[in-house]
Design a protein around this motif. Structure first.
Motif, PDB file in Angstrom:
ATOM      1  N   GLN A  98       0.821  -1.210   0.000  1.00  0.00           N
ATOM      2  CA  GLN A  98       0.000   0.000   0.000  1.00  0.00           C
ATOM      3  C   GLN A  98       0.861   1.268   0.000  1.00  0.00           C
ATOM      4  OE1 GLN A  98      -2.548  -0.262   3.414  1.00  0.00           O
ATOM      5  NE2 GLN A  98      -3.689  -1.993   2.600  1.00  0.00           N
ATOM      6  N   GLY A  99       2.182   1.093  -0.084  1.00  0.00           N
ATOM      7  CA  GLY A  99       3.076   2.239  -0.125  1.00  0.00           C
ATOM      8  C   GLY A  99       3.676   2.615   1.210  1.00  0.00           C
ATOM      9  N   LYS A 100       3.426   1.807   2.235  1.00  0.00           N
ATOM     10  CA  LYS A 100       4.001   2.071   3.559  1.00  0.00           C
ATOM     11  C   LYS A 100       5.442   1.584   3.589  1.00  0.00           C
ATOM     12  CE  LYS A 100      -0.108   3.317   4.833  1.00  0.00           C
ATOM     13  NZ  LYS A 100      -0.508   4.672   4.916  1.00  0.00           N
ATOM     14  N   ASN A 101       6.174   1.971   4.613  1.00  0.00           N
ATOM     15  CA  ASN A 101       7.583   1.605   4.740  1.00  0.00           C
ATOM     16  C   ASN A 101       7.773   0.200   5.288  1.00  0.00           C
ATOM     17  OD1 ASN A 101       8.517   4.105   3.850  1.00  0.00           O
ATOM     18  ND2 ASN A 101       8.387   4.971   5.906  1.00  0.00           N
ATOM     19  N   ALA A 102       8.806  -0.450   4.798  1.00  0.00           N
ATOM     20  CA  ALA A 102       9.251  -1.717   5.374  1.00  0.00           C
ATOM     21  C   ALA A 102      10.417  -1.370   6.305  1.00  0.00           C
ATOM     22  CB  ALA A 102       9.709  -2.674   4.288  1.00  0.00           C
ATOM     23  N   PHE A 103      10.317  -1.792   7.539  1.00  0.00           N
ATOM     24  CA  PHE A 103      11.365  -1.516   8.510  1.00  0.00           C
ATOM     25  C   PHE A 103      12.306  -2.708   8.619  1.00  0.00           C
ATOM     26  CE2 PHE A 103       7.766   1.143   9.748  1.00  0.00           C
ATOM     27  CZ  PHE A 103       8.383   2.389   9.760  1.00  0.00           C
ATOM     28  N   ALA A 104      13.467  -2.487   9.198  1.00  0.00           N
ATOM     29  CA  ALA A 104      14.463  -3.547   9.329  1.00  0.00           C
ATOM     30  C   ALA A 104      13.891  -4.780  10.013  1.00  0.00           C
ATOM     31  CB  ALA A 104      15.677  -3.030  10.099  1.00  0.00           C
ATOM     32  N   LYS A 105      13.021  -4.601  10.982  1.00  0.00           N
ATOM     33  CA  LYS A 105      12.455  -5.747  11.694  1.00  0.00           C
ATOM     34  C   LYS A 105      11.555  -6.594  10.799  1.00  0.00           C
ATOM     35  CE  LYS A 105       8.481  -3.288  13.681  1.00  0.00           C
ATOM     36  NZ  LYS A 105       7.842  -2.893  14.930  1.00  0.00           N
ATOM     37  N   HIS A 106      11.126  -6.074   9.647  1.00  0.00           N
ATOM     38  CA  HIS A 106      10.283  -6.817   8.714  1.00  0.00           C
ATOM     39  C   HIS A 106      11.091  -7.656   7.720  1.00  0.00           C
ATOM     40  CE1 HIS A 106       7.423  -3.196   9.342  1.00  0.00           C
ATOM     41  NE2 HIS A 106       7.161  -4.132  10.242  1.00  0.00           N
ATOM     42  N   VAL A 107      12.381  -7.399   7.606  1.00  0.00           N
ATOM     43  CA  VAL A 107      13.237  -8.059   6.610  1.00  0.00           C
ATOM     44  C   VAL A 107      13.645  -9.442   7.104  1.00  0.00           C
ATOM     45  CG1 VAL A 107      15.429  -7.927   5.369  1.00  0.00           C
ATOM     46  CG2 VAL A 107      14.073  -5.852   5.747  1.00  0.00           C
ATOM     47  N   ILE A 108      13.402 -10.456   6.246  1.00  0.00           N
ATOM     48  CA  ILE A 108      13.815 -11.818   6.595  1.00  0.00           C
ATOM     49  C   ILE A 108      14.986 -12.299   5.738  1.00  0.00           C
ATOM     50  CG2 ILE A 108      11.608 -12.492   7.592  1.00  0.00           C
ATOM     51  CD1 ILE A 108      10.906 -13.863   4.946  1.00  0.00           C
ATOM     52  N   ALA A 109      15.238 -11.632   4.619  1.00  0.00           N
ATOM     53  CA  ALA A 109      16.388 -11.950   3.778  1.00  0.00           C
ATOM     54  C   ALA A 109      16.710 -10.740   2.913  1.00  0.00           C
ATOM     55  CB  ALA A 109      16.092 -13.162   2.896  1.00  0.00           C
ATOM     56  N   ALA A 110      17.990 -10.617   2.557  1.00  0.00           N
ATOM     57  CA  ALA A 110      18.408  -9.499   1.706  1.00  0.00           C
ATOM     58  C   ALA A 110      19.704  -9.863   0.996  1.00  0.00           C
ATOM     59  CB  ALA A 110      18.597  -8.237   2.531  1.00  0.00           C
ATOM     60  N   ASP A 111      19.888  -9.294  -0.169  1.00  0.00           N
ATOM     61  CA  ASP A 111      21.133  -9.455  -0.906  1.00  0.00           C
ATOM     62  C   ASP A 111      22.262  -8.846  -0.076  1.00  0.00           C
ATOM     63  OD1 ASP A 111      23.267  -9.419  -2.694  1.00  0.00           O
ATOM     64  OD2 ASP A 111      22.346  -7.971  -4.053  1.00  0.00           O
TER      65      ASP A 111
END
Length: 122
Positions: A98-111
């Protein structure tokens, strides 16, 4: 200076920035010949549009690209996984969609390259 020369020069410039920032060969895929530019009052490139849709903005502070959703989707098709990808938890995916921010606590994997890039900028 003619408009055609200026637009070709601008196109080469943003393609080169994209190649540097995201990897060689990305620039021409991200910014095709049909791109147009919005310039600042000082004549610097600020926004890159393709058929009226914003693809990216050039940050004044460091000359790097910030991609719009359209630009990010283009980059996603140009680079294989996991390059420049972040995976977030399913329970917040709708919120972020919906255009809201993803915060670090929401990240489960990243390059891992994203973290190296960020450290380089600091």
């Amino acid at each position: 200076m003619s408009t055609k020369y200026s637009e070709n020069s601008s196109l080469r410039r943003v393609q080169t920035i994209a190649d540097y920032q995201f990897g060689g060969g990305v620039g021409t895929g991200l910014f095709p010949q049909s791109c147009t530019f919005i310039l600042s009052t000082t004549g610097r490139i600020r926004q890159i549009l393709d058929r009226g849709v914003r693809i990216a903005t050039i940050r004044a502070a460091d000359g790097r690209l910030t991609l719009s959703i359209e630009g990010a989707n283009r980059l996603r098709t140009l680079l294989p996984e996991p390059h420049y990808r972040v995976v977030i938890r399913d329970d917040v995916a709708g919120f972020v969609a919906q255009g809201k921010n993803a915060f670090a606590k929401h990240v489960i994997a990243a390059d891992p390259g994203i973290a190296r890039e960020t450290m380089y900028l600091l």
